[in-house]
Enzyme design. Structure first.
Site, PDB file in Angstrom:
ATOM      1  N   CYS A 185      -1.788  -1.618   4.780  1.00 16.01           N
ATOM      2  CA  CYS A 185      -1.399  -0.527   3.881  1.00 16.01           C
ATOM      3  C   CYS A 185      -1.915   0.793   4.455  1.00 16.01           C
ATOM      4  O   CYS A 185      -3.085   1.120   4.349  1.00 16.01           O
ATOM      5  CB  CYS A 185      -1.976  -0.780   2.489  1.00 16.01           C
ATOM      6  N   ASP A 186      -1.009   1.549   5.059  1.00 17.04           N
ATOM      7  CA  ASP A 186      -1.415   2.768   5.755  1.00 17.04           C
ATOM      8  C   ASP A 186      -2.201   3.745   4.891  1.00 17.04           C
ATOM      9  O   ASP A 186      -3.204   4.279   5.345  1.00 17.04           O
ATOM     10  CB  ASP A 186      -0.177   3.490   6.310  1.00 17.04           C
ATOM     11  N   PRO A 187      -1.714   4.066   3.695  1.00 20.22           N
ATOM     12  CA  PRO A 187      -2.393   5.161   2.997  1.00 20.22           C
ATOM     13  C   PRO A 187      -3.603   4.708   2.182  1.00 20.22           C
ATOM     14  O   PRO A 187      -4.052   5.445   1.314  1.00 20.22           O
ATOM     15  CB  PRO A 187      -1.297   5.725   2.083  1.00 20.22           C
TER      16      PRO A 187
END
Lengths: 964, 964
Positions: free
Chosen positions: B474-476
């Site tokens: 999950c990038d953010p």
């Protein structure tokens, strides 16, 4: 600061209007306060930014826009940010929009007016009268809008007014907009896109909401752009086809702020006010509404005449040129004040801009100039070097062009100091102690200035010329010196100028430092430029890293630059030996009807010796536009070198360019450029950049006050040494200087020398001694008439294609020492393409070309040059157009036989004219009537020149005085 | 690679259409080649980029666009880049545009069709038939267009066709466009804006021209946007009001490429071709024209049926679900192939994306997967760490999100290797020697993989949980672990999964390394997650830097995340103790009719414990959308954990979401997300992101082949272990595996165990041993019918507001172990706002809510849950709608007295319903008829529950089998 009522009244009426949204579609006005700036055009498109602390937007385009500085010639398009009001007649369902977009329908009456503090549209359409006004809040980044409507038909019709305030694509992370019924407001919230964790803290506290609120509860609303627009488009949006708006929020959709207000109209105007701007959270709306809706109502309740006097109208002129007066009295100081008041709304103004903008502030609010000087010098390095930008906010950092190393920032310090001292006599500043960016050791301002000058002097090559680094005053000249070898003649001259000014200040203000070393350096600098950069008729622009001189006659493009010539004069290289050649060269190569180009010919391809400037579009920005900042230096140099007549002529050219149809702007600010490349792209030359951030304003204001009217302080006194040509006529000037009110009447009369009377008593020399705060000085200044000058002569050389016009015209001009204008060179690219395909131009297509030819010839004549123009001139009407511009005119008609013509046309190469057009030319040729004062000869060969000169002997010898 | 003709024919007909430009206005198709990618929507708006080497544009918006990655739910607007054709009937002067914009006029007939290699519009309007087709060049970043027109009226009318190809605002430094008559082309040239000298060398050699050229010389042209558009707007441009275009170039003005072609039409189609794209200089046009105009003509001369077979159609299914087959056969492998073929047209794909995209390529072009593995491991650090992105071009650098440190990149290596080995049995790759990014020492691929696993294992805290850094998958999720303490349960589970896979590979492929240490680590990882992250009914998402567990039942938002549940199953935590609770929790909290949300409830404000994900708009992207990549993991876990029925149900939900009206896209790609936040923003849930870059595609393709149809290689064999529910019916599969052709017929029949016949002979187990290249295998697979399952029950609890529906419904559901659906929770925000103001909803406004309710209840029933729905149900018609979805339904009508109702409504807080609506509700209440199988009781208090259960005893006890 008491003022005469009469004076205040005179100042309050500044306004400029246009009566059509189509004549100058991008004409715009700008407003600012301490928090924001906006630029609104006559059609309702708007660009606004507010400071937090970096420039931010609160309304966007419908896609992700790049974050950049302001763009020249900004393009507008259907979905561009703007503020629009749709008006729907409830009975007929007819819809139109004001001020113009997005319906873009022809309106019965339209008037767009800029005043210093307000923008006003007055519109009549379909029996409705609609006034729309925009102001800014005083102490917040908010727009105040008022729309007022009346029914002119006496039917008391019902309307719906839809305020369409664009919000645009706010963020790919989060964007939402909704109506908050308790606050009668639409609030859009977004999260500024970011990816790096380190960006979060600074973004966290920024305003990421935009609101629209109204004085009256809306009958319906919409915050969802797409649902409002529907399929057809903004000219016919779905949202107003229904009785009410859809009350639809935007959830991660493009937001918008639209309110519907239903009204029953009468002949009496009904008003609605709106407040629009950024905020931090929707919870603030209650307090924002409470304060600003009433402030907004109040702002529009006063009439124009009741406005307070504007603090920047310190110099008021009344001359016979009302347009000139209007600009100098109201708009120019406003533009100057804007720059210094908010520092172009940046947090890191370029050092050179910051210092020069404050040259203007010396006349309007000298305390700002003082602050600027001190703040700048506190950021100086202990070495003397000045940084590329001055940080004026604790969170600011150097951005964009301020990250590129430039070499000229030091030289502006004495130039600002000079004006500041002359305007204030505040010599205390000289002894102010200041530390450095990289050292806490404090030194006096005098020492700081000397360090700066020594630093520039230390950055010179073996020839004594100044290194350019990646740009001097010209930002994109970035490939001349990146290797550390390239030098700038301009910077060398500017350094000389700065030293010259410093020596003057040391002397006039009795600074206790020796100047002999500087005097020596000054001579060295002058000599170095003369020795290494003089090209025979003008000064080169510099020498590259690879030791190549450029900006010289052997260059194909960028052959001559304006700045080295202007600053050679300023630096004291003004002996006639150089001056006369530079003047003639500039007028011949750089002069255009819209002002002097910064260089010519414009570069049409990358020159890797010089850099980025050569990649810019020819005639735009630094690549040979009429870059007004540089043109202002030239005008200044004209006045300081005794060429006041030419200076005023050039100054009026700048102002008339601003007024021209071609510029497409309102005459309320000097733009940073008008398009140049006059002989390369004549069809676009003169267009305004529509950018009002420019060093031009301060310099022109200084020129008008200090040079044209010669009002210049020195020590405790105010000197009066006007350089007004008598053609300007009598003038009445009111000037507030050091809080004294000066009323100066200038009259031309039968006097041999200037005579000054102060409060009824003849002054012993041309100054007010010891000017006193609060005092009133009534001055009467008598000036002698100028000597009459000979009137220049115009010779037209006409004939069909191939007749030999150019050959003969050029030869004739050479013999006479006249300027030669090749008519064909002023054809638009499109016209050339057409003729090359063998299609004759229509009269309509020919008209702009003839107008250019007329303008160009008239300008040369006005500058005193005998002028030879070659152009076809087949029709008597066209010839008459050209002949009308001058009293002393001679027409030469070349008429060789058709067979000779055919032969010549077929053999010539590289010319666009198609031989097929010859027959049509011959057919339309109207031979001159006797009244045209014509010489008809049968060819255009060199050997005709002697014959012609002989035939024109009387004409050439005649000395007609220039009558007014 | 010989194929049967029959097969090829079957593959060539893939196409998807819509018949209106308004039903799904943003529906789009995408095309790509090795140089470019474009996305064109049905209205003609277009986004295209080409590689040089970084993604660049050759047509722009009319303002300066930011350079960013592709945006979800991209907004279109009037001046958006696009390719449009204005059609003018020369006699009547009527004008319209195709495909739709900019005139946006309703067309008589409209069809927009996407095929794998071509986009086609078929339009009829005002008696004209117009076909518009778009393809890409094979080996250049060029668009090929063909417009063909016919007159259907028999009048042989004359038309003008104006190709309007947008160019937009290209640069503030230099932009120009002109017509080059020798090449019949319009070429626009620009200088990409830059300021830093260091940017020049790389920009210097990029293509900074865009051209449009045509098969036929245009009758006129225009390259100047503003002069064409005129005042009114693009829907009614000034340029086509005149007989010819104005032949006007753009000199530092917004350019455009417009050509006019006049034609006399007949019933026979007339064609014009256009080529559009970037080039380096206008001088190239002669050679571009020579080559590409004829290629373009040729491209459109073959009919669809003649197209070559597409290399990615290796798996062909024929089942009773034609939509399913169409997507799996044509579009899904195309999307998979696109990703791997051009690596999303980036130069620095994220390591995790690059590896997963190549999981898909193992089925289509295994050589790419091999190359990907080797290239990735060459960029590994000697420590075992993998970089955030893999550079696939010498000039590439890590950009955007690849500059943020993520912790998961190592774990994808064994996952890709597994599929690669199973598909190819290419064990040679294991012994390939490779160096490192920071060391030239070569090690075998086996050692590289083990280093990677050891590296992840080394990055664990004292509990044995993996550190998350600034984001895992999950990038953010960037604020959980920036201090170096926060851990990710998902990453810990993913590490376990990777190790599990590695151990399997070591065993199955007889790799000579010990696995006992890894087996030990696997157990450690499983135990750590169970011990520290089990929340009672599901696994938490992680533990923050400040030691706070999140993604747990006590959280108000982000209470449950999907990924930890999916990967717990994949990691082997699949005992019923955990599995049944996870399944129930996911279905209850994350399931929506458009798929499973990635988290719920979506965050509505910044949670600084977690980070940027919580700032995204609720229901978009990682903040609780139906993020298909995560949903695919879930589906994969369903199949691998023995929940194939649920897996297929979920898979079909994903595909049906893609088909839904709400999604607004063509069913030709799986988007990266459908909007979630189903109970928070039900009105927007299900919208497609319209982004086709997503790891989803590879995983779904893998699931279909390896899991649903159980076609999985291992060593030299191909195993067949299908998990097809009998509801799917008989299937016919053709599969190309290791260059062998497999023809598999699956039949459900009277057999107790699966039986496999290969080329007419019964197989001894469920595999083809030793699959041989070039061989053909005819397989017959007999499967037993599934056991019949009980059919779930639906209970509706109805009554006016305040009757007690929710209280009673919830209690009833609890007693029955049923799912409870609160009808009011599915109202749109706008409807709630309206009702809160005391306005009743209209039937039209109520319809979407009822549809949602129906959909939601049906889904729960399909997943086997008894379901209690509370909703007003005042009208018999509304109740019938709900009852129609299930066989076993019971209606409970609550009917307390009006006075009791008033009292309750006035005392309740926090509910949107306005008491003023009660009267209107009572008036519209239609009491149930006897046929409705109803229990009517007079209140909704808790004590009614026992009474109700008693009354419904028979209904509850009844076991109805689920019939097909």
């Amino acid at each position: 600061m008491k003022r005469e009522v009469m004076w205040v009244k005179a100042m309050s009426n500044a306004q400029q209007s246009i009566n059509s949204p189509s004549s100058k579609p991008n004409a715009s006005a700008f407003l600012w306060n301490q928090h924001m700036m906006l630029n609104v055009n006559c059609r309702g498109y708007l660009i606004a930014q507010f400071m937090q602390p970096e420039p931010s937007k609160y309304a966007f385009a419908p896609n992700i826009e790049a974050k950049t500085f302001m763009q020249p010639e900004h393009p507008y398009f259907a979905h561009h940010p703007g503020r629009f009001f749709y008006i729907k007649d409830e009975a007929s369902k007819t819809v139109f929009s004001v001020p113009f977009a997005p319906c873009n329908e022809a309106l019965d009456k339209f008037k767009f007016t800029a005043t210093p503090k307000q923008v006003i549209w007055q519109i009549e359409h379909l029996g409705f009268a609609i006034d729309l006004c925009l102001q800014l809040a005083n102490d917040a980044p908010f727009e105040y809008w008022q729309i007022s409507l009346a029914d002119l038909t006496g039917q008391n019709r019902r309307v719906s007014v839809y305020s369409y305030f664009t919000l645009g694509y706010m963020s790919w992370m989060n964007q939402t907009a909704n109506y908050y019924p308790d606050e009668d407001s639409i609030v859009a919230q977004y999260v500024t896109p970011y990816q790096k964790l380190s960006d979060y803290p600074k973004l966290k506290d920024t305003a990421q909401c935009t609101f629209l609120t109204s004085s009256h509860k809306p009958d319906s609303w919409c915050a969802n752009q797409l649902s409002f627009e529907g399929v057809k488009g903004l000219h016919s949006p779905a949202g107003i086809q229904t009785v009410s708006l859809n009350n639809k929020p935007a959830f991660y959709e493009t937001p918008v702020a639209i309110m519907q207000h239903r009204m029953k109209l009468s002949p009496k105007h009904q008003r609605r006010q709106f407040v629009f701007g950024p905020c931090h959270r929707s919870a603030e709306m209650a307090s924002i509404r409470k304060k600003h809706v009433s402030l907004c109502e109040k702002a529009f309740s006063s009439t124009l005449a009741e406005h307070a006097p504007l603090t920047y109208e310190n110099f008021q002129l009344q001359s016979r040129d009302a347009k000139f007066d209007d600009f100098i009295n109201h708009w120019l100081p406003r533009q100057v004040y804007y720059h210094g008041d908010v520092n172009r709304l940046t947090t890191d103004p370029q050092t050179r801009n910051y210092l020069q903008d404050n040259i203007g502030m010396c006349f309007l609010r000298p305390s700002s100039a003082r602050e600027c000087l001190l703040r700048s010098l506190e950021q100086q390095f202990a070495s003397g070097e000045m940084p590329d930008g001055i940080l004026i906010h604790p969170e600011a950092e150097l951005k964009y062009i301020n990250q590129i190393p430039h070499s000229d920032h030091c030289i502006w310090l004495p130039l600002l100091l000079e004006v500041y001292l002359d305007q204030t006599n505040d010599t205390s500043v000289l002894h102010q102690m200041l530390a450095f960016q990289d050292s806490s050791e404090e030194k006096s301002l005098i020492e700081h200035i000397e360090l700066a000058l020594h630093w520039v002097l230390s950055k010179r090559d073996h020839r004594g010329l100044c290194f350019i680094e990646q740009g001097d005053w010209c930002d994109p000249m970035n490939m001349v010196g990146p290797k550390g070898k390239g030098v700038s003649s301009w910077l060398t001259l500017a350094t000389a100028t700065a030293i010259k000014v410093w020596i003057r200040l040391v002397n006039d203000y009795k600074v206790d430092v020796p100047t002999s070393d500087f005097a020596h350096s000054l001579r060295e600098l002058q000599q170095a430029v003369i020795q290494h950069c003089w090209d025979g008729n003008w000064f080169a622009r510099g020498i590259t890293d690879d030791n190549e001189l450029f900006g010289i006659s052997s260059d194909k493009e960028g052959r001559i630059y304006l700045n080295p010539q202007s600053w050679a004069l300023l630096a004291g290289i003004d002996s006639d030996e150089y001056k006369s050649k530079m003047l003639m060269s500039v007028d011949q190569h750089l002069q255009t009807p819209f002002g002097n180009q910064m260089l010519a010919p414009c570069y049409t391809q990358m020159d890797e010796r010089i850099g980025r400037v050569t990649q810019k579009f020819p005639g735009s920005a630094e690549n040979g536009s009429v870059y007004n900042h540089a043109f202002a230096f030239w005008i200044y140099a004209m006045f300081t070198s005794g060429e006041a007549d030419k200076g005023l002529l050039n100054l009026k050219e700048m102002l008339s360019a601003m007024h021209s149809e071609q510029a497409g702007q309102l005459p309320i600010y000097l733009p940073n450029y008008f398009r140049g490349a006059y002989t390369q792209f004549p069809e676009t030359a003169g267009r305004s950049s529509h950018l009002f951030n420019t060093g031009t304003a301060a310099w022109i204001y200084r020129i008008v006050i200090e040079q044209l009217f010669g009002l210049r302080g020195c020590g405790k006194d105010l000197w009066l040494q006007p350089q007004i040509p008598s053609s300007m006529g009598n003038c009445d000037v009111r000037y507030r200087f050091r809080n004294a009110d000066i009323h100066l009447k200038i009259e031309f009369g039968n006097t041999l020398t200037p005579k000054l009377e102060i409060n009824g008593r003849m002054a012993k020399d041309l100054r007010i001694e010891n000017v006193k705060e609060g005092e009133q000085y009534a001055l009467k200044f008598q000036l002698p008439y100028d000597k009459q000058q000979r009137q220049a002569k115009l010779i037209l050389v006409c004939g069909v294609s191939g007749a030999g016009k150019s050959t003969l015209g050029q030869a004739l001009a050479e013999k006479l020492g006249a300027v030669f204008i090749e008519g064909d060179a002023l054809h638009a690219k499109e016209a050339i393409a057409k003729m090359a395909e063998g299609v004759a131009l229509s009269e309509d297509e020919r008209a702009p070309w003839l107008a250019r030819l007329q303008l160009t010839a008239a300008q040369k004549l006005a500058h005193g040059y005998d002028t030879v123009v070659s152009f076809s001139g087949l029709k008597a009407e066209h010839r008459a157009l050209l002949m009308s511009i001058n009293v002393n005119t001679k027409l030469v008609m070349l008429a060789p036989s058709e067979s000779i013509l055919q032969e010549r046309l077929l053999s010539r190469k590289g010319h666009f004219f198609s031989p097929h057009l010859l027959a049509s030319q011959l057919a339309s040729l109207e031979m001159p009537s006797p009244s045209e004062n014509t010489l008809v000869i049968d060819g255009g060969q060199q050997d005709n020149v002697q014959q012609l000169l002989h035939q024109m002997h009387d004409f050439i010898a005649k000395q007609t005085p220039n009558d007014e």
